[in-house]
Scaffold this motif. Structure first.
Motif, PDB file in Angstrom:
ATOM      1  N   VAL A 167      43.463  42.527  38.671  1.00  0.00           N
ATOM      2  CA  VAL A 167      44.581  41.959  39.438  1.00  0.00           C
ATOM      3  C   VAL A 167      45.378  43.066  40.104  1.00  0.00           C
ATOM      4  O   VAL A 167      45.723  42.983  41.289  1.00  0.00           O
ATOM      5  CB  VAL A 167      45.487  41.107  38.524  1.00  0.00           C
ATOM      6  CG1 VAL A 167      46.796  40.766  39.233  1.00  0.00           C
ATOM      7  CG2 VAL A 167      44.769  39.825  38.123  1.00  0.00           C
ATOM      8  N   LEU A 168      45.685  44.127  39.355  1.00  0.00           N
ATOM      9  CA  LEU A 168      46.468  45.243  39.908  1.00  0.00           C
ATOM     10  C   LEU A 168      45.732  45.924  41.061  1.00  0.00           C
ATOM     11  O   LEU A 168      46.356  46.404  42.014  1.00  0.00           O
ATOM     12  CB  LEU A 168      46.789  46.251  38.816  1.00  0.00           C
ATOM     13  CG  LEU A 168      47.761  45.788  37.733  1.00  0.00           C
ATOM     14  CD1 LEU A 168      47.872  46.827  36.625  1.00  0.00           C
ATOM     15  CD2 LEU A 168      49.137  45.497  38.323  1.00  0.00           C
ATOM     16  N   GLN A 169      44.405  45.957  40.974  1.00  0.00           N
ATOM     17  CA  GLN A 169      43.596  46.569  42.031  1.00  0.00           C
ATOM     18  C   GLN A 169      43.255  45.587  43.147  1.00  0.00           C
ATOM     19  O   GLN A 169      42.497  45.928  44.050  1.00  0.00           O
ATOM     20  CB  GLN A 169      42.307  47.138  41.428  1.00  0.00           C
ATOM     21  CG  GLN A 169      42.539  48.299  40.477  1.00  0.00           C
ATOM     22  CD  GLN A 169      41.260  48.766  39.783  1.00  0.00           C
ATOM     23  OE1 GLN A 169      40.304  47.994  39.635  1.00  0.00           O
ATOM     24  NE2 GLN A 169      41.231  50.014  39.371  1.00  0.00           N
ATOM     25  N   GLN A 170      43.829  44.381  43.047  1.00  0.00           N
ATOM     26  CA  GLN A 170      43.640  43.329  44.050  1.00  0.00           C
ATOM     27  C   GLN A 170      42.168  42.954  44.218  1.00  0.00           C
ATOM     28  O   GLN A 170      41.715  42.595  45.300  1.00  0.00           O
ATOM     29  CB  GLN A 170      44.255  43.747  45.389  1.00  0.00           C
ATOM     30  CG  GLN A 170      45.759  43.980  45.307  1.00  0.00           C
ATOM     31  CD  GLN A 170      46.382  44.339  46.634  1.00  0.00           C
ATOM     32  OE1 GLN A 170      45.711  44.786  47.558  1.00  0.00           O
ATOM     33  NE2 GLN A 170      47.686  44.135  46.744  1.00  0.00           N
ATOM     34  N   LYS A 171      41.427  43.025  43.108  1.00  0.00           N
ATOM     35  CA  LYS A 171      40.034  42.589  43.098  1.00  0.00           C
ATOM     36  C   LYS A 171      39.887  41.181  42.527  1.00  0.00           C
ATOM     37  O   LYS A 171      38.775  40.637  42.506  1.00  0.00           O
ATOM     38  CB  LYS A 171      39.192  43.568  42.267  1.00  0.00           C
ATOM     39  CG  LYS A 171      39.141  44.984  42.824  1.00  0.00           C
ATOM     40  CD  LYS A 171      38.330  45.886  41.907  1.00  0.00           C
ATOM     41  CE  LYS A 171      38.258  47.299  42.458  1.00  0.00           C
ATOM     42  NZ  LYS A 171      37.485  48.200  41.548  1.00  0.00           N
ATOM     43  N   THR A 173      42.346  37.417  41.824  1.00  0.00           N
ATOM     44  CA  THR A 173      43.608  36.718  42.031  1.00  0.00           C
ATOM     45  C   THR A 173      43.744  35.569  41.034  1.00  0.00           C
ATOM     46  O   THR A 173      42.764  34.897  40.710  1.00  0.00           O
ATOM     47  CB  THR A 173      43.719  36.163  43.460  1.00  0.00           C
ATOM     48  OG1 THR A 173      42.622  35.288  43.718  1.00  0.00           O
ATOM     49  CG2 THR A 173      43.720  37.294  44.483  1.00  0.00           C
ATOM     50  N   ARG A 176      50.652  32.708  39.863  1.00  0.00           N
ATOM     51  CA  ARG A 176      51.757  33.630  39.609  1.00  0.00           C
ATOM     52  C   ARG A 176      52.072  33.781  38.119  1.00  0.00           C
ATOM     53  O   ARG A 176      52.283  34.889  37.627  1.00  0.00           O
ATOM     54  CB  ARG A 176      53.020  33.164  40.358  1.00  0.00           C
ATOM     55  CG  ARG A 176      54.220  34.097  40.182  1.00  0.00           C
ATOM     56  CD  ARG A 176      53.868  35.528  40.564  1.00  0.00           C
ATOM     57  NE  ARG A 176      54.950  36.453  40.273  1.00  0.00           N
ATOM     58  CZ  ARG A 176      55.893  36.787  41.137  1.00  0.00           C
ATOM     59  NH1 ARG A 176      55.899  36.242  42.357  1.00  0.00           N
ATOM     60  NH2 ARG A 176      56.826  37.643  40.809  1.00  0.00           N
ATOM     61  N   GLN A 179      49.509  35.903  36.617  1.00  0.00           N
ATOM     62  CA  GLN A 179      49.680  37.280  37.080  1.00  0.00           C
ATOM     63  C   GLN A 179      50.765  37.983  36.269  1.00  0.00           C
ATOM     64  O   GLN A 179      50.597  39.134  35.860  1.00  0.00           O
ATOM     65  CB  GLN A 179      50.042  37.293  38.565  1.00  0.00           C
ATOM     66  CG  GLN A 179      50.209  38.687  39.146  1.00  0.00           C
ATOM     67  CD  GLN A 179      50.472  38.638  40.649  1.00  0.00           C
ATOM     68  OE1 GLN A 179      49.970  37.775  41.358  1.00  0.00           O
ATOM     69  NE2 GLN A 179      51.274  39.568  41.123  1.00  0.00           N
ATOM     70  N   GLN A 183      50.080  41.271  33.944  1.00  0.00           N
ATOM     71  CA  GLN A 183      50.822  42.506  34.186  1.00  0.00           C
ATOM     72  C   GLN A 183      51.552  42.950  32.928  1.00  0.00           C
ATOM     73  O   GLN A 183      51.597  44.145  32.602  1.00  0.00           O
ATOM     74  CB  GLN A 183      51.801  42.309  35.345  1.00  0.00           C
ATOM     75  CG  GLN A 183      51.129  42.228  36.700  1.00  0.00           C
ATOM     76  CD  GLN A 183      52.112  42.014  37.835  1.00  0.00           C
ATOM     77  OE1 GLN A 183      53.269  41.649  37.621  1.00  0.00           O
ATOM     78  NE2 GLN A 183      51.665  42.237  39.055  1.00  0.00           N
ATOM     79  N   TRP A 241      43.113  33.640  32.614  1.00  0.00           N
ATOM     80  CA  TRP A 241      42.112  34.157  33.547  1.00  0.00           C
ATOM     81  C   TRP A 241      40.703  33.627  33.284  1.00  0.00           C
ATOM     82  O   TRP A 241      39.870  33.626  34.184  1.00  0.00           O
ATOM     83  CB  TRP A 241      42.075  35.685  33.514  1.00  0.00           C
ATOM     84  CG  TRP A 241      41.744  36.265  32.157  1.00  0.00           C
ATOM     85  CD1 TRP A 241      42.620  36.629  31.193  1.00  0.00           C
ATOM     86  CD2 TRP A 241      40.438  36.508  31.614  1.00  0.00           C
ATOM     87  NE1 TRP A 241      41.959  37.108  30.078  1.00  0.00           N
ATOM     88  CE2 TRP A 241      40.617  37.047  30.316  1.00  0.00           C
ATOM     89  CE3 TRP A 241      39.144  36.337  32.091  1.00  0.00           C
ATOM     90  CZ2 TRP A 241      39.540  37.389  29.498  1.00  0.00           C
ATOM     91  CZ3 TRP A 241      38.071  36.687  31.278  1.00  0.00           C
ATOM     92  CH2 TRP A 241      38.279  37.215  29.998  1.00  0.00           C
TER      93      TRP A 241
END
Length: 318
Positions: A167-171, A173, A176, A179, A183, A241
């Motif tokens: 998620v942090l590497q935007q690979k 989604t 919210r 997320q 995180q 997830w």
């Protein structure tokens, strides 16, 4: 601001406990070890771009650095006492240090672990934390105590660390709320200190899962001269997830992803009822996932079929 000014302004205000005779500000800290206890000592180093993404907020680097180090104490069943910090910075960024220090000291206070010294120097962003804990002699949870037919448990859920990094590497989604959950799991992993202390006298072996279940369970098996059989259908994974990825990806993250900082521990058959009662009472969140075997090797099975995993945990020099 030089390193001495940074220490005086931010780190010297660390709260100290009664077991600290002399804290920050001299050549050494003077500490009062608990009577009749063994000291448990461990050190972890986090490097920007390797252990956390470049540009990660100072407050998150602080909590991640201390949490991952405290997780080693949890794996030994030790009580946290003190820690020291070596901080390497590209420049003397006073606002960055202020944010880092505030978050670090607050997190340390929640775990009753006092900052008692350290060092600040210039170079690529690197954080080294050495933690000190206490454990009653001959009771520490070690990797070498597992015996054939012991049941293997893990605390919490697996795969969160790998999912969070994606998620942090935007690979990857997710919604919210998920997320935010991921995180939190990456920035502020929970060192299972209470769980580790609860397991003293009951678990036969333990380790924290930093490099992935397969790699870290492998350390227990190697130290114990044994093997393991794991039912992948039993692996606990978060619904934040799990439903968003394929089964293959989910298993890969849970088995080999790393960065979960949960405990993997083994329990003799005669003590299983104790652990299961703790789970029913809500004192321990853990799942039985397999058993220790006499034959070497770790076998991951799904409905009787052995699965192969290419990744065996993070290795720094491969």
């Amino acid at each position: 601001m030089n390193e001495f000014a940074l220490i005086r302004q931010h780190f010297a205000k660390a709260i100290v406990n009664d077991d600290v005779a002399l804290g920050i500000g001299d050549d050494c800290a003077l500490l009062i070890p608990p009577s009749g206890k063994h000291l448990a000592v461990s050190m972890d180093t986090l490097v920007a771009g390797t252990h956390f993404p470049e540009g990660m907020a100072a407050k998150h680097i602080a909590t991640r650095a201390l949490a991952t180090a405290l997780s080693d104490l949890a794996a030994m069943g030790a009580e946290a006492l003190w820690f020291t910090l070596a901080l390497t910075l590209p420049k003397a960024d006073e606002p960055w240090v202020g944010e880092f220090c505030e978050s670090l000291l607050h997190f340390a206070d929640t775990h009753n672990c006092a900052l008692v010294g350290g060092d600040i120097t210039r170079g690529p962003l690197t954080v080294s934390v050495q933690v000190h804990g206490a454990v009653t002699p001959n009771t520490a949870l070690k990797r070498s105590g597992a015996k054939p037919d012991d049941i293997i448990y893990v605390t919490g859920s697996l795969g969160d660390g790998a999912a969070a990094l994606a998620v942090l590497q935007q690979k990857f989604t997710v919604r919210r709320s998920s997320q935010d959950y991921l995180q939190q799991r990456f920035y502020r992993p929970t060192p299972r200190l209470q769980e580790g202390q609860l397991l003293v006298g009951t678990a036969s072996a333990a380790i924290d899962i930093s490099d992935g279940l397969l790699a870290d369970l492998g350390h227990i098996c190697d130290a114990s001269g044994a093997g393991a059989l794991v039912n992948v259908n039993r692996l606990p994974m978060s619904e934040h997830w799990r439903s968003s990825v394929s089964l293959d990806k989910a298993l890969d993250w849970a088995v080999s992803g790393g960065d979960d900082y949960e405990l993997c521990f083994t329990v003799p058959r005669e003590k299983i009822n104790t652990v299961e009662e703790w789970i029913r009472q809500g004192r321990l969140k853990a799942t039985a996932i397999g058993k220790i075997t006499a034959n070497a090797g770790i076998f991951m099975v799904n409905n009787g079929k052995t699965l192969e995993f290419d990744v065996e945990g993070y290795k720094h020099f491969d």
